[in-house]
Design an enzyme around this catalytic site. Structure first.
Site, short mmCIF file in Angstrom:
data_model
loop_
_atom_site.label_atom_id
_atom_site.label_comp_id
_atom_site.label_asym_id
_atom_site.label_seq_id
_atom_site.Cartn_x
_atom_site.Cartn_y
_atom_site.Cartn_z
CE1 TYR A 141 -3.14 -2.92 0.09
CE2 TYR A 141 -3.49 -2.49 2.54
CZ TYR A 141 -3.79 -3.09 1.17
OH TYR A 141 -4.82 -4.11 1.36
CE LYS A 191 1.08 -17.69 -2.87
NZ LYS A 191 0.17 -18.90 -2.48
CG ASP A 224 -1.92 -20.22 -0.44
OD1 ASP A 224 -1.25 -20.03 0.65
OD2 ASP A 224 -1.76 -20.82 -1.55
CG ASP A 248 -7.03 -4.67 4.20
OD1 ASP A 248 -8.05 -4.62 4.68
OD2 ASP A 248 -6.83 -3.84 3.15
CG ASP A 252 -12.01 -6.59 6.35
OD1 ASP A 252 -11.96 -5.87 7.28
OD2 ASP A 252 -12.52 -5.84 5.18
#
Ligand code: NAD
Length: 360
Positions: A141, A191, A224, A248, A252
């Site tokens: 970001y 990852k 994942d 993020d 959520d």
């Protein structure tokens, strides 16, 4: 203890819920013999209306001088014009930057009384108690980004995920300390099978885990796989630490487990200085002014504030126990009430919390 808190009510239901959380904090200070001072300041749409700036300098100065900040929510249709010079959300992003809040904490602990509100089966959600540490000021970001025109009307856009060692170390240490004070389990999500940045996370976190924190039960999970584990076995996690983008999305996803937005607090903290504590929901303009907003997420954010910024663990536990007692007694705001159940308003719900707190 003497402590000073800044209250930023913001927009929509913000003033309705922050005023109720303030009542709970006032009772805590009376009951436990503390002296809390509250300063109220502007942020968001109301600040734009009154000063032209979603984060006036007076607000920044007051926050910096305080021990912690309790925020309601910002935004609403009144300030949604895309051509406007500034927007309420800009105030939120700037306050996080001004206070150097690099870690976002989000506890996911469904209340036993509300398990049937979860979209997952009761037996899957039961016992879940996760504390997420999401890195908040780095990663994709904030890395270099661009969009260039290519021949033939095509375009190429680039976003870059960048992390430096110190950014990983500081959030890892916060998360590891939290794990030590909880059940001693720490999971790092990355990852690393694909991303170079994740391989740096894995090296840095692995080094700290095996040197400074070898007492912890530390493991690593690919993002994942984590997305699946969160809905198949959420109760097997304790503290989870991860980067900005993965955090993020995963927080959520996890916020759906308890079944209502109106119950979830979060905090953003830095190395030193005041942290920012808030409900995860927005300003709910559809119910603003009706007196029906659920104040519990903000009350639970106030409990987090007591625990994480002024070290008042016993007081935080007392507030959380009061919320639990109120739910156990069957009190529900309209977002929690199931068909046929009576719904009570914001103030009445708070009165029950105050009464439960007084009884302890
Ligand atoms: P929202 O969270 O405000 O509302 C979503 C739904 O949940 C609405 O139906 C609302 O009535 C309900 N709800 C939310 N909080 C509730 C509570 N405490 N009690 C009962 N019901 C509650 O999300 P939205 O509608 O997408 O956004 C509304 C505004 O809030 C937008 O301007 C958005 O930008 C802003 N927003 C602000 C923040 C923040 O300040 N941190 C976060 C998210 C959204």
């Amino acid at each position: 203890m003497d402590a000073s808190f800044v209250l930023l009510s913001g927009d929509g239901i913000g003033p309705e819920i922050v005023s109720q959380a303030k009542r709970v904090l006032q009772l805590v200070s009376d009951k436990f013999g503390h002296k809390f001072r509250f300063d109220e300041h502007l942020i968001g749409g109301i600040a734009i209306d009154e000063t032209g700036d979603p984060l006036p300098q007076a607000t920044i100065d007051a926050c910096r001088a305080s021990q912690a900040v309790l925020l309601g929510a910002v935004g609403g249709p009144k300030w949604d014009d895309p051509s406007a010079k500034t927007r309420p959300e800009a105030g939120l992003l700037r306050i996080r930057k001004e206070l150097q809040l690099f870690a976002n904490l989000r506890p996911i602990r469904p209340f036993a009384e509300l398990l049937d509100a979860s979209p997952l089966k009761r037996e899957v959600v039961e016992g879940t108690d996760i504390l997420f540490y999401r890195e908040l000021t780095g990663g994709i970001y904030f890395g270099p980004s661009s969009c260039e025109d290519l021949p033939g009307g095509q375009q190429r856009a680039t976003s870059t995920m960048v992390y430096e060692t110190f950014e990983i170390e500081r959030i890892f240490r916060l998360a590891a300390e939290a794990a030590r004070s909880r059940r001693g389990k720490l999971t790092m999500v990355d990852k690393a099978n694909v991303l170079e940045v994740s391989r740096l996370w894995r090296r840095v976190c692995g080094r700290l885990a095996s040197s400074e924190y070898c007492d912890l039960d530390y493991d690593v999970v690919l993002v994942d796989a984590m997305a699946m584990h969160l809905i198949s076995r959420p109760s097997s996690f304790d503290v989870v630490v991860t980067s900005n983008l993965f955090g993020d999305i995963l927080t959520d996803e996890a916020s759906m487990l308890p079944g209502s937005l109106g119950m979830l607090p979060s905090a953003s903290v830095g190395a030193n200085g005041p942290g920012l504590f808030e409900p995860i929901h927005g300003s709910a303009p559809d119910i603003a002014g009706k007196g029906i907003a659920n104040p519990l997420a903000t009350i639970l954010a106030a409990a987090m504030m007591l625990r994480h910024s002024v070290g008042l663990q016993q007081e935080a536990d007392a507030v959380e126990a009061a919320v639990q007692a109120v739910l156990a007694a069957g009190h529900r705001t309209s977002d929690l009430a199931r068909r046929g159940e009576k719904a009570i308003g914001t103030v009445e719900m708070t009165e029950h919390v105050l009464a439960a707190l007084s009884r302890q």
